[in-house]
Write a protein that holds these residues in place. Structure first.
Motif, PDB file in Angstrom:
ATOM      1  N   ASN A 303     -79.370 -20.194   7.265  1.00 41.88           N
ATOM      2  CA  ASN A 303     -79.592 -18.280   6.644  1.00 41.88           C
ATOM      3  C   ASN A 303     -77.945 -18.077   6.720  1.00 41.88           C
ATOM      4  OD1 ASN A 303     -77.493 -17.791   9.499  1.00 41.88           O
ATOM      5  ND2 ASN A 303     -78.646 -18.711  10.859  1.00 41.88           N
ATOM      6  N   ASP A 304     -77.688 -17.046   6.715  1.00 37.54           N
ATOM      7  CA  ASP A 304     -76.863 -16.167   5.407  1.00 37.54           C
ATOM      8  C   ASP A 304     -75.492 -16.121   6.349  1.00 37.54           C
ATOM      9  OD1 ASP A 304     -77.898 -15.063   3.896  1.00 37.54           O
ATOM     10  OD2 ASP A 304     -78.308 -12.823   4.570  1.00 37.54           O
ATOM     11  N   GLY A 305     -75.614 -16.415   8.126  1.00 36.09           N
ATOM     12  CA  GLY A 305     -74.213 -16.140   8.947  1.00 36.09           C
ATOM     13  C   GLY A 305     -73.481 -17.686   8.107  1.00 36.09           C
ATOM     14  N   ASP A 306     -74.667 -18.586   9.086  1.00 35.09           N
ATOM     15  CA  ASP A 306     -74.147 -19.779   8.983  1.00 35.09           C
ATOM     16  C   ASP A 306     -73.812 -20.131   7.327  1.00 35.09           C
ATOM     17  OD1 ASP A 306     -74.927 -20.683  11.443  1.00 35.09           O
ATOM     18  OD2 ASP A 306     -76.559 -21.714  10.820  1.00 35.09           O
ATOM     19  N   ARG A 307     -74.556 -19.463   6.980  1.00 37.06           N
ATOM     20  CA  ARG A 307     -73.974 -20.002   4.927  1.00 37.06           C
ATOM     21  C   ARG A 307     -72.548 -19.084   4.414  1.00 37.06           C
ATOM     22  NH1 ARG A 307     -77.999 -17.944   2.677  1.00 37.06           N
ATOM     23  NH2 ARG A 307     -79.572 -19.383   2.424  1.00 37.06           N
ATOM     24  N   GLY A 308     -72.149 -18.361   4.978  1.00 34.29           N
ATOM     25  CA  GLY A 308     -70.991 -17.274   4.540  1.00 34.29           C
ATOM     26  C   GLY A 308     -70.263 -18.501   5.633  1.00 34.29           C
ATOM     27  N   SER A 309     -70.375 -18.565   7.231  1.00 32.82           N
ATOM     28  CA  SER A 309     -69.251 -19.425   7.605  1.00 32.82           C
ATOM     29  C   SER A 309     -68.706 -20.701   7.229  1.00 32.82           C
ATOM     30  CB  SER A 309     -69.242 -20.411   8.838  1.00 32.82           C
ATOM     31  OG  SER A 309     -68.890 -20.278   9.628  1.00 32.82           O
ATOM     32  N   ALA A 310     -69.966 -21.350   6.429  1.00 31.54           N
ATOM     33  CA  ALA A 310     -69.878 -22.535   5.454  1.00 31.54           C
ATOM     34  C   ALA A 310     -69.305 -22.085   4.614  1.00 31.54           C
ATOM     35  CB  ALA A 310     -70.970 -23.838   5.199  1.00 31.54           C
ATOM     36  N   TYR A 311     -69.592 -21.299   3.101  1.00 33.25           N
ATOM     37  CA  TYR A 311     -68.591 -21.021   2.451  1.00 33.25           C
ATOM     38  C   TYR A 311     -67.061 -20.549   2.752  1.00 33.25           C
ATOM     39  CZ  TYR A 311     -70.395 -19.791  -2.439  1.00 33.25           C
ATOM     40  OH  TYR A 311     -70.728 -20.045  -3.258  1.00 33.25           O
ATOM     41  N   ALA A 312     -66.087 -19.913   4.009  1.00 32.23           N
ATOM     42  CA  ALA A 312     -65.042 -19.772   4.394  1.00 32.23           C
ATOM     43  C   ALA A 312     -64.564 -21.325   4.297  1.00 32.23           C
ATOM     44  CB  ALA A 312     -65.279 -18.663   4.986  1.00 32.23           C
ATOM     45  N   ASP A 313     -64.977 -21.608   5.026  1.00 33.80           N
ATOM     46  CA  ASP A 313     -64.697 -23.413   5.418  1.00 33.80           C
ATOM     47  C   ASP A 313     -64.176 -24.342   4.237  1.00 33.80           C
ATOM     48  OD1 ASP A 313     -64.748 -22.234   8.314  1.00 33.80           O
ATOM     49  OD2 ASP A 313     -66.466 -23.755   8.552  1.00 33.80           O
ATOM     50  N   ALA A 314     -65.526 -23.235   3.083  1.00 37.03           N
ATOM     51  CA  ALA A 314     -65.285 -24.873   2.266  1.00 37.03           C
ATOM     52  C   ALA A 314     -64.105 -24.239   1.270  1.00 37.03           C
ATOM     53  CB  ALA A 314     -66.552 -24.919   1.179  1.00 37.03           C
ATOM     54  N   ILE A 315     -63.694 -22.699   1.438  1.00 39.48           N
ATOM     55  CA  ILE A 315     -62.881 -22.513   0.208  1.00 39.48           C
ATOM     56  C   ILE A 315     -61.648 -22.629   0.953  1.00 39.48           C
ATOM     57  CG2 ILE A 315     -61.986 -20.097  -0.663  1.00 39.48           C
ATOM     58  CD1 ILE A 315     -64.688 -19.107  -0.171  1.00 39.48           C
ATOM     59  N   ALA A 316     -61.366 -22.773   2.389  1.00 43.13           N
ATOM     60  CA  ALA A 316     -60.343 -22.830   3.279  1.00 43.13           C
ATOM     61  C   ALA A 316     -59.583 -24.734   2.883  1.00 43.13           C
ATOM     62  CB  ALA A 316     -60.348 -22.881   4.458  1.00 43.13           C
ATOM     63  N   ALA A 317     -61.468 -26.051   3.107  1.00 41.26           N
ATOM     64  CA  ALA A 317     -60.917 -26.937   2.305  1.00 41.26           C
ATOM     65  C   ALA A 317     -59.879 -26.896   1.022  1.00 41.26           C
ATOM     66  CB  ALA A 317     -61.993 -27.840   3.209  1.00 41.26           C
ATOM     67  N   ALA A 318     -60.200 -26.312   0.144  1.00 38.94           N
ATOM     68  CA  ALA A 318     -60.713 -26.633  -1.182  1.00 38.94           C
ATOM     69  C   ALA A 318     -58.856 -25.665  -1.599  1.00 38.94           C
ATOM     70  CB  ALA A 318     -61.492 -25.443  -1.304  1.00 38.94           C
ATOM     71  N   LEU A 319     -58.540 -25.417  -0.525  1.00 39.84           N
ATOM     72  CA  LEU A 319     -56.979 -24.790  -0.600  1.00 39.84           C
ATOM     73  C   LEU A 319     -56.396 -25.941   0.056  1.00 39.84           C
ATOM     74  CD1 LEU A 319     -57.296 -21.046   0.107  1.00 39.84           C
ATOM     75  CD2 LEU A 319     -56.800 -21.698  -1.866  1.00 39.84           C
ATOM     76  N   ARG A 320     -56.684 -26.687   1.050  1.00 36.44           N
ATOM     77  CA  ARG A 320     -55.897 -27.414   1.615  1.00 36.44           C
ATOM     78  C   ARG A 320     -56.834 -28.928   0.286  1.00 36.44           C
ATOM     79  NH1 ARG A 320     -58.571 -25.492   6.166  1.00 36.44           N
ATOM     80  NH2 ARG A 320     -59.890 -27.611   5.876  1.00 36.44           N
ATOM     81  N   SER A 321     -56.783 -29.124  -0.345  1.00 34.30           N
ATOM     82  CA  SER A 321     -56.983 -30.157  -1.514  1.00 34.30           C
ATOM     83  C   SER A 321     -55.833 -29.881  -2.579  1.00 34.30           C
ATOM     84  CB  SER A 321     -58.259 -29.960  -1.930  1.00 34.30           C
ATOM     85  OG  SER A 321     -58.995 -29.949  -0.686  1.00 34.30           O
ATOM     86  N   GLY A 329     -68.480 -20.069  -6.298  1.00 32.45           N
ATOM     87  CA  GLY A 329     -69.929 -19.962  -6.881  1.00 32.45           C
ATOM     88  C   GLY A 329     -69.873 -17.936  -7.195  1.00 32.45           C
ATOM     89  N   GLU A 330     -69.679 -17.192  -5.627  1.00 31.60           N
ATOM     90  CA  GLU A 330     -70.132 -16.286  -4.862  1.00 31.60           C
ATOM     91  C   GLU A 330     -69.329 -15.599  -4.346  1.00 31.60           C
ATOM     92  OE1 GLU A 330     -73.493 -13.135  -4.250  1.00 31.60           O
ATOM     93  OE2 GLU A 330     -74.365 -15.361  -5.329  1.00 31.60           O
ATOM     94  N   VAL A 331     -68.116 -15.153  -3.585  1.00 34.93           N
ATOM     95  CA  VAL A 331     -67.769 -14.008  -2.767  1.00 34.93           C
ATOM     96  C   VAL A 331     -68.680 -13.197  -2.161  1.00 34.93           C
ATOM     97  CG1 VAL A 331     -66.323 -12.947  -2.123  1.00 34.93           C
ATOM     98  CG2 VAL A 331     -65.841 -14.392  -3.881  1.00 34.93           C
ATOM     99  N   ARG A 332     -68.988 -13.042  -0.993  1.00 35.45           N
ATOM    100  CA  ARG A 332     -70.466 -12.788  -0.831  1.00 35.45           C
ATOM    101  C   ARG A 332     -69.753 -12.468   0.238  1.00 35.45           C
ATOM    102  NH1 ARG A 332     -75.496 -17.024  -0.152  1.00 35.45           N
ATOM    103  NH2 ARG A 332     -75.298 -17.810  -2.850  1.00 35.45           N
ATOM    104  N   THR A 333     -69.245 -12.526   1.267  1.00 40.58           N
ATOM    105  CA  THR A 333     -68.411 -12.065   2.776  1.00 40.58           C
ATOM    106  C   THR A 333     -67.046 -11.759   2.388  1.00 40.58           C
ATOM    107  OG1 THR A 333     -68.069 -14.420   3.567  1.00 40.58           O
ATOM    108  CG2 THR A 333     -70.666 -13.716   3.958  1.00 40.58           C
ATOM    109  N   PRO A 334     -66.727 -10.784   3.970  1.00 39.04           N
ATOM    110  CA  PRO A 334     -65.144 -10.626   3.704  1.00 39.04           C
ATOM    111  C   PRO A 334     -64.674 -11.598   4.437  1.00 39.04           C
ATOM    112  CG  PRO A 334     -67.151  -9.027   5.300  1.00 39.04           C
ATOM    113  CD  PRO A 334     -67.832 -10.466   5.303  1.00 39.04           C
ATOM    114  N   ALA A 335     -65.086 -13.353   5.157  1.00 39.06           N
ATOM    115  CA  ALA A 335     -64.218 -13.857   5.081  1.00 39.06           C
ATOM    116  C   ALA A 335     -63.574 -15.080   3.332  1.00 39.06           C
ATOM    117  CB  ALA A 335     -64.677 -15.275   6.330  1.00 39.06           C
ATOM    118  N   ALA A 336     -65.291 -15.486   2.662  1.00 37.50           N
ATOM    119  CA  ALA A 336     -64.899 -15.546   1.853  1.00 37.50           C
ATOM    120  C   ALA A 336     -64.212 -14.470   0.582  1.00 37.50           C
ATOM    121  CB  ALA A 336     -66.650 -15.407   0.593  1.00 37.50           C
ATOM    122  N   ALA A 337     -63.967 -13.451   0.763  1.00 38.83           N
ATOM    123  CA  ALA A 337     -63.155 -12.509   0.267  1.00 38.83           C
ATOM    124  C   ALA A 337     -61.529 -13.164   1.152  1.00 38.83           C
ATOM    125  CB  ALA A 337     -63.545 -10.690   0.286  1.00 38.83           C
ATOM    126  N   HIS A 338     -61.754 -12.722   1.459  1.00 37.65           N
ATOM    127  CA  HIS A 338     -60.701 -13.707   1.913  1.00 37.65           C
ATOM    128  C   HIS A 338     -59.208 -14.252   1.747  1.00 37.65           C
ATOM    129  CE1 HIS A 338     -57.000 -13.941   5.111  1.00 37.65           C
ATOM    130  NE2 HIS A 338     -57.326 -15.367   5.198  1.00 37.65           N
TER     131      HIS A 338
END
Length: 509
Positions: A303-321, A329-338
């Motif tokens: 679902n979109d909720g799980d996807r949005g959360s996973a997207y934010a987690d993956a972006i956070a992981a990328a920042l630590r890498s 790929g796409e900013v869909r949620t406030p968390a991803a935009a943050h």
């Protein structure tokens, strides 16, 4: 236990004894789900077996009414497996159906289709291909008549395509013919196809809708931005953005407008020009392999909720890498935009996409999803705003040059065309040749691109759109979709009817 993983109690040899005739009427699952054939809603045998389930300790929910074909599909998949419906395993040996799916993809590739649409609805099956941005029936023979499938065959094609994705580990093992599911076929594909992205949707009256997006191997390798349709000025501006090491570059456009292709082209350019940089991407999931970029997938989420959360987690992981640049790929949620803005504010360049109507609509869209205005007013953060669409490209081999009055436009549309070109010629699609399909040869980008300054961002954040448009065009030299389309009209690349249909009213650039 979810319905997709529930045990089919009424299968042959299952806990609730049934015969073949009864299995054509009802299916009962261990999670309480009860499917009943519409024509047997008040059948005494159906009522009796539901009562038997209760006596055996299996609570049942209110019946869902389906057609006979749906019941038979469920039982055919469950003959060898107790779990409903584990098609990722049950269909593994169904090589004949897999060959049919392969042939379907091959035929779509020969027509250079971007998508295949299969709709199983009631008593009919529709199979269409998206070619040059428009849907057309899949030809069934040399005479071009549409292909005709039986309903059960359409269901089996959908089920087998899902099984092929499940075998590759890109989809859940359990196929739910009544739910929303997604997957990706990554092996056993025709030459030239890197992967096929699948989306399954339920349709009323127990129908099914499958969309197969064909991802072509090496589709953009060696192609410049100019080849995609960008002007020389736009190409130079985008090149300038790839030289920057911080801030956001945002691409917007509707689904199927080529955003991913442009994003990939920019990343390939950076890989070539900046071999010493660490480049990461976060995608749902990665559509194309980009050598030199570490691609982090976000996929198989329900679902979109799980996807949005996973997207934010993956972006956070990328920042630590330890990245230098990140493609999202796409900013869909406030968390991803943050996280996207956090990356841009800490010295990384971020390239991403966002759904907005045009280039100057990107900033208001960020405001809508909760990005603070002070961030959007900072030109060191908002470096590039790009919006694009695709128009069908006239075939240079058979296009026809005519006087505007001989075009297919009439009334006010013809008057607008005459105001633009006067008595000059316009180009229309020909009747088709060996180098095209119906007078068109592929598609071309029309784009809006802004490298905003402080004043433009202030106007956009204040909501003064008209003042922002006027400033962008008069001071920053901005070109709108209509300007770019009209330039291509005058060059004979697109026809006037395409502009009126896809862009808006004809007007001089």
């Amino acid at each position: 236990m979810s319905a997709a993983a529930a045990e089919l109690l009424t299968r042959q040899g299952g806990p609730i004894r049934t015969n073949e005739a009864l299995r054509d009427k009802v299916a009962i699952f261990s999670d309480g789900r009860c499917l009943v054939s519409r024509s047997n809603a008040e059948d005494i045998d159906v009522i009796s077996v539901i009562a038997l389930a209760g006596r055996l300790g299996f609570a049942t929910q209110a019946a869902e009414y389906v057609d006979l074909g749906s019941l038979r599909s469920l039982y055919s998949v469950s003959r060898e497996h107790a779990v409903w419906p584990a098609v990722g395993r049950a269909a593994r040996d169904d090589t004949a159906m897999q060959r049919e799916v392969h042939e379907l993809i091959l035929r779509a590739r020969r027509l250079e289709a971007s998508d295949i649409h299969v709709v199983v609805d009631g008593n009919a099956v529709s199979v269409r291909l998206r070619v040059n941005g428009e849907l057309m029936p899949l030809p069934g023979g040399t005479d071009g008549t549409p292909v005709h499938w039986q309903v059960e065959h359409g269901r089996q094609i959908c089920m087998t395509a899902y099984a092929m994705a499940a075998e590759g580990g890109t989809a859940d093992a359990n196929y739910d013919p009544f739910g929303y599911q997604a997957g990706r076929i990554v092996s056993g594909l025709p030459e030239g196809i890197q992967a096929v992205r699948l989306q399954f949707n339920p349709v009323g009256y127990s129908g099914r809708h499958m969309v197969m997006r064909l991802l072509y191997a090496g589709h953009a390798v060696g192609r410049s931005l100019a080849d995609l349709g960008f002007t020389a000025t736009q190409e130079a501006m985008l090149g300038e953005l790839t030289e920057s090491q911080a801030g956001l570059v945002v691409i917007s456009g509707p689904t199927g407008s080529g955003k991913t292709t442009t994003l990939e082209r920019l990343m390939r350019t950076i890989v070539r020009r900046k071999p010493g940089e660490s480049l990461l991407s976060v995608e749902d999931p990665p559509e194309y392999r980009i050598p030199g970029v570490v691609q982090l997938p976000v996929s198989n989420l329900r679902n979109d909720g799980d996807r949005g959360s996973a997207y934010a987690d993956a972006i956070a992981a990328a920042l630590r890498s330890d990245p230098d640049r990140i493609m999202i790929g796409e900013v869909r949620t406030p968390a991803a935009a943050h996280y996207a803005f956090e990356a841009a504010m800490t010295g990384h360049q971020v390239l991403t996409t966002l759904h907005a109507n045009d280039a100057l609509g990107i900033v208001p869209r960020f405001l809508d999803i909760g990005v603070e205005a002070y961030k959007l007013r900072d030109p060191s953060l908002i470096r590039g705003l790009l919006a694009q669409r695709l128009l069908k490209r006239l075939c240079p081999g058979c296009r026809r040059q005519v006087h505007p009055r001989d075009s297919r436009l009439a009334g006010d549309a013809l008057a607008r065309l005459l105001a633009v070109v006067g008595d000059g010629p316009v180009w229309l699609p020909g009747n088709g040749c060996d180098g095209c399909r119906g007078g068109y040869a592929g598609r071309t980008v029309i784009a809006e691109l802004a490298l905003p300054d402080q004043h433009l961002l202030d106007l956009l954040c204040a909501g003064d759109r008209q003042a922002a448009v006027d400033y962008w065009k008069s001071v920053l030299g901005g070109w709108s979709f209509a300007d770019h389309a009209m330039d291509k009209l005058l060059q004979g690349i697109v026809d006037p009817q395409q502009i009126e249909y896809r862009v808006g009213r004809l007007a001089a650039p």
